[in-house]
Design a protein around this motif. Structure first.
Motif, PDB file in Angstrom:
ATOM      1  N   GLN A  64      71.837 -28.088  33.730  1.00  0.00           N
ATOM      2  CA  GLN A  64      71.518 -29.513  33.735  1.00  0.00           C
ATOM      3  C   GLN A  64      70.027 -29.764  33.987  1.00  0.00           C
ATOM      4  O   GLN A  64      69.616 -30.884  34.217  1.00  0.00           O
ATOM      5  N   VAL A  65      69.224 -28.698  33.906  1.00  0.00           N
ATOM      6  CA  VAL A  65      67.791 -28.805  34.149  1.00  0.00           C
ATOM      7  C   VAL A  65      67.039 -28.308  32.916  1.00  0.00           C
ATOM      8  O   VAL A  65      67.331 -27.228  32.402  1.00  0.00           O
ATOM      9  N   VAL A  66      66.096 -29.123  32.440  1.00  0.00           N
ATOM     10  CA  VAL A  66      65.249 -28.742  31.314  1.00  0.00           C
ATOM     11  C   VAL A  66      63.788 -28.898  31.726  1.00  0.00           C
ATOM     12  O   VAL A  66      63.473 -29.644  32.651  1.00  0.00           O
ATOM     13  N   ASN A  67      62.931 -28.209  31.013  1.00  0.00           N
ATOM     14  CA  ASN A  67      61.499 -28.316  31.262  1.00  0.00           C
ATOM     15  C   ASN A  67      60.931 -29.451  30.428  1.00  0.00           C
ATOM     16  O   ASN A  67      61.413 -29.709  29.318  1.00  0.00           O
ATOM     17  N   ILE A  68      59.911 -30.070  30.925  1.00  0.00           N
ATOM     18  CA  ILE A  68      59.299 -31.214  30.258  1.00  0.00           C
ATOM     19  C   ILE A  68      58.818 -30.866  28.841  1.00  0.00           C
ATOM     20  O   ILE A  68      58.784 -31.720  27.971  1.00  0.00           O
ATOM     21  N   ASP A  69      58.480 -29.602  28.603  1.00  0.00           N
ATOM     22  CA  ASP A  69      57.987 -29.186  27.289  1.00  0.00           C
ATOM     23  C   ASP A  69      59.082 -28.652  26.372  1.00  0.00           C
ATOM     24  O   ASP A  69      58.804 -28.307  25.217  1.00  0.00           O
ATOM     25  N   ASP A  70      60.332 -28.582  26.850  1.00  0.00           N
ATOM     26  CA  ASP A  70      61.440 -28.135  25.997  1.00  0.00           C
ATOM     27  C   ASP A  70      61.616 -29.109  24.838  1.00  0.00           C
ATOM     28  O   ASP A  70      61.297 -30.301  24.958  1.00  0.00           O
ATOM     29  N   SER A  71      62.150 -28.615  23.749  1.00  0.00           N
ATOM     30  CA  SER A  71      62.372 -29.483  22.591  1.00  0.00           C
ATOM     31  C   SER A  71      63.591 -30.369  22.811  1.00  0.00           C
ATOM     32  O   SER A  71      64.503 -30.016  23.566  1.00  0.00           O
ATOM     33  N   LEU A  72      63.598 -31.506  22.144  1.00  0.00           N
ATOM     34  CA  LEU A  72      64.771 -32.375  22.191  1.00  0.00           C
ATOM     35  C   LEU A  72      65.980 -31.667  21.581  1.00  0.00           C
ATOM     36  O   LEU A  72      67.112 -31.926  21.994  1.00  0.00           O
ATOM     37  N   ASN A  73      65.742 -30.778  20.623  1.00  0.00           N
ATOM     38  CA  ASN A  73      66.845 -30.003  20.045  1.00  0.00           C
ATOM     39  C   ASN A  73      67.551 -29.195  21.133  1.00  0.00           C
ATOM     40  O   ASN A  73      68.778 -29.153  21.191  1.00  0.00           O
ATOM     41  N   SER A  74      66.779 -28.561  21.973  1.00  0.00           N
ATOM     42  CA  SER A  74      67.337 -27.766  23.068  1.00  0.00           C
ATOM     43  C   SER A  74      68.152 -28.651  24.018  1.00  0.00           C
ATOM     44  O   SER A  74      69.249 -28.289  24.441  1.00  0.00           O
ATOM     45  N   ALA A  75      67.605 -29.801  24.351  1.00  0.00           N
ATOM     46  CA  ALA A  75      68.313 -30.733  25.241  1.00  0.00           C
ATOM     47  C   ALA A  75      69.589 -31.239  24.584  1.00  0.00           C
ATOM     48  O   ALA A  75      70.634 -31.346  25.243  1.00  0.00           O
ATOM     49  N   LEU A  76      69.520 -31.535  23.289  1.00  0.00           N
ATOM     50  CA  LEU A  76      70.704 -32.009  22.569  1.00  0.00           C
ATOM     51  C   LEU A  76      71.830 -30.986  22.643  1.00  0.00           C
ATOM     52  O   LEU A  76      72.990 -31.348  22.843  1.00  0.00           O
ATOM     53  N   HIS A  77      71.501 -29.708  22.521  1.00  0.00           N
ATOM     54  CA  HIS A  77      72.526 -28.659  22.625  1.00  0.00           C
ATOM     55  C   HIS A  77      73.211 -28.708  23.991  1.00  0.00           C
ATOM     56  O   HIS A  77      74.429 -28.562  24.090  1.00  0.00           O
ATOM     57  N   ARG A  78      72.452 -28.928  25.038  1.00  0.00           N
ATOM     58  CA  ARG A  78      73.039 -29.011  26.394  1.00  0.00           C
ATOM     59  C   ARG A  78      73.956 -30.222  26.522  1.00  0.00           C
ATOM     60  O   ARG A  78      75.004 -30.146  27.148  1.00  0.00           O
ATOM     61  N   PHE A  79      73.533 -31.341  25.948  1.00  0.00           N
ATOM     62  CA  PHE A  79      74.377 -32.534  25.998  1.00  0.00           C
ATOM     63  C   PHE A  79      75.700 -32.287  25.275  1.00  0.00           C
ATOM     64  O   PHE A  79      76.769 -32.625  25.780  1.00  0.00           O
ATOM     65  N   VAL A  80      75.627 -31.716  24.095  1.00  0.00           N
ATOM     66  CA  VAL A  80      76.823 -31.535  23.281  1.00  0.00           C
ATOM     67  C   VAL A  80      77.738 -30.458  23.857  1.00  0.00           C
ATOM     68  O   VAL A  80      78.939 -30.684  24.038  1.00  0.00           O
ATOM     69  N   LEU A  81      77.186 -29.301  24.149  1.00  0.00           N
ATOM     70  CA  LEU A  81      78.008 -28.180  24.588  1.00  0.00           C
ATOM     71  C   LEU A  81      78.529 -28.332  26.013  1.00  0.00           C
ATOM     72  O   LEU A  81      79.648 -27.938  26.316  1.00  0.00           O
ATOM     73  N   LEU A  82      77.717 -28.893  26.894  1.00  0.00           N
ATOM     74  CA  LEU A  82      78.079 -28.938  28.313  1.00  0.00           C
ATOM     75  C   LEU A  82      78.477 -30.325  28.790  1.00  0.00           C
ATOM     76  O   LEU A  82      78.826 -30.509  29.950  1.00  0.00           O
ATOM     77  N   ARG A  83      78.377 -31.306  27.909  1.00  0.00           N
ATOM     78  CA  ARG A  83      78.824 -32.676  28.173  1.00  0.00           C
ATOM     79  C   ARG A  83      78.180 -33.336  29.390  1.00  0.00           C
ATOM     80  O   ARG A  83      78.823 -34.064  30.132  1.00  0.00           O
ATOM     81  N   HIS A  84      76.905 -33.065  29.570  1.00  0.00           N
ATOM     82  CA  HIS A  84      76.158 -33.745  30.633  1.00  0.00           C
ATOM     83  C   HIS A  84      75.799 -35.145  30.159  1.00  0.00           C
ATOM     84  O   HIS A  84      75.585 -35.373  28.978  1.00  0.00           O
ATOM     85  N   ASP A  85      75.716 -36.090  31.083  1.00  0.00           N
ATOM     86  CA  ASP A  85      75.291 -37.444  30.717  1.00  0.00           C
ATOM     87  C   ASP A  85      73.792 -37.629  30.911  1.00  0.00           C
ATOM     88  O   ASP A  85      73.206 -38.572  30.400  1.00  0.00           O
ATOM     89  N   SER A  86      73.180 -36.721  31.640  1.00  0.00           N
ATOM     90  CA  SER A  86      71.731 -36.730  31.815  1.00  0.00           C
ATOM     91  C   SER A  86      71.289 -35.331  32.221  1.00  0.00           C
ATOM     92  O   SER A  86      72.096 -34.532  32.700  1.00  0.00           O
ATOM     93  N   LEU A  87      70.015 -35.066  32.017  1.00  0.00           N
ATOM     94  CA  LEU A  87      69.436 -33.777  32.383  1.00  0.00           C
ATOM     95  C   LEU A  87      68.239 -34.018  33.293  1.00  0.00           C
ATOM     96  O   LEU A  87      67.457 -34.953  33.068  1.00  0.00           O
ATOM     97  N   PHE A  88      68.101 -33.193  34.318  1.00  0.00           N
ATOM     98  CA  PHE A  88      66.949 -33.265  35.197  1.00  0.00           C
ATOM     99  C   PHE A  88      65.774 -32.599  34.486  1.00  0.00           C
ATOM    100  O   PHE A  88      65.918 -31.516  33.930  1.00  0.00           O
ATOM    101  N   VAL A  89      64.612 -33.251  34.513  1.00  0.00           N
ATOM    102  CA  VAL A  89      63.428 -32.736  33.827  1.00  0.00           C
ATOM    103  C   VAL A  89      62.427 -32.249  34.870  1.00  0.00           C
ATOM    104  O   VAL A  89      62.076 -32.988  35.793  1.00  0.00           O
TER     105      VAL A  89
END
Length: 183
Positions: A129-154
């Motif tokens: 549930q934690v992403v880096n500020i420089d990670d791509s939105l594609n990477s974040a989208l995968h976390r949302f879809v696969l892990l069903r988080h409603d938000s990610l800590f940046v």
């Protein structure tokens, strides 16, 4: 979506906060106030961030977390990752019988409201549930879809700098479809 997470994240300073030492009842009141402030336009965010005694953000609080606070021992008995697979009434009933869990959570509501602290039931953000500020939105989208988080800590290095909300990513997808794609 090659943009970085930074493009859509919301800085932590825009979120209301509550101390992890607050009681269950204070959490309920704070969540209601955050919702009211959001609906009336006083605040842009309704997610409630939780701070430890030093002021460090240690998690976020939602109505689901509060309800889970009525059963604080649940996560000790059932792995939260596996709990989504437990749909059988037989499995849940067996757990209740074996652990006396969920015996009377609503009957004990007033005691819980006064005596249970947010830190007693708050789930710390998982690494997923934690992403880096420089990670791509594609990477974040995968976390949302696969892990069903409603938000990610940046984070930026080791410092928490914001939250990336699923609703903002979804809104950006819709915008791009309407403005960029030929319909």
């Amino acid at each position: 979506m090659q943009d970085s997470v930074k493009a859509l994240m919301v800085p932590i300073g825009k979120f209301p906060t509550i101390k992890d030492s607050a009681t269950f009842s204070e959490a309920v009141v704070a969540l209601e106030q955050a919702q009211q402030d959001y609906q009336t336009g006083k605040r842009e965010q309704r997610i409630l961030l939780v701070q430890d005694e030093s002021g460090k953000i240690v998690g976020k609080l939602s109505p689901t977390d509060v309800i889970r606070g009525l059963e604080p021992d649940f996560d000790r008995i059932v792995d939260p990752k596996a709990s989504s697979f437990i749909s059988s009434g037989y499995v849940i009933d067996s757990m209740k019988d074996l652990t006396r869990l969920w015996s009377t959570p609503l009957d004990d509501l007033c005691s819980t409201a006064k005596n249970v602290r947010i830190r007693d039931f708050l789930r710390k953000p998982a690494a997923s549930q934690v992403v880096n500020i420089d990670d791509s939105l594609n990477s974040a989208l995968h976390r949302f879809v696969l892990l069903r988080h409603d938000s990610l800590f940046v984070t930026d290095g080791n410092k928490l700098v914001g939250l990336l909300r699923f609703s903002d990513v979804y809104r950006e997808i819709g915008r791009r479809i309407k403005e960029v794609c030929t319909l």
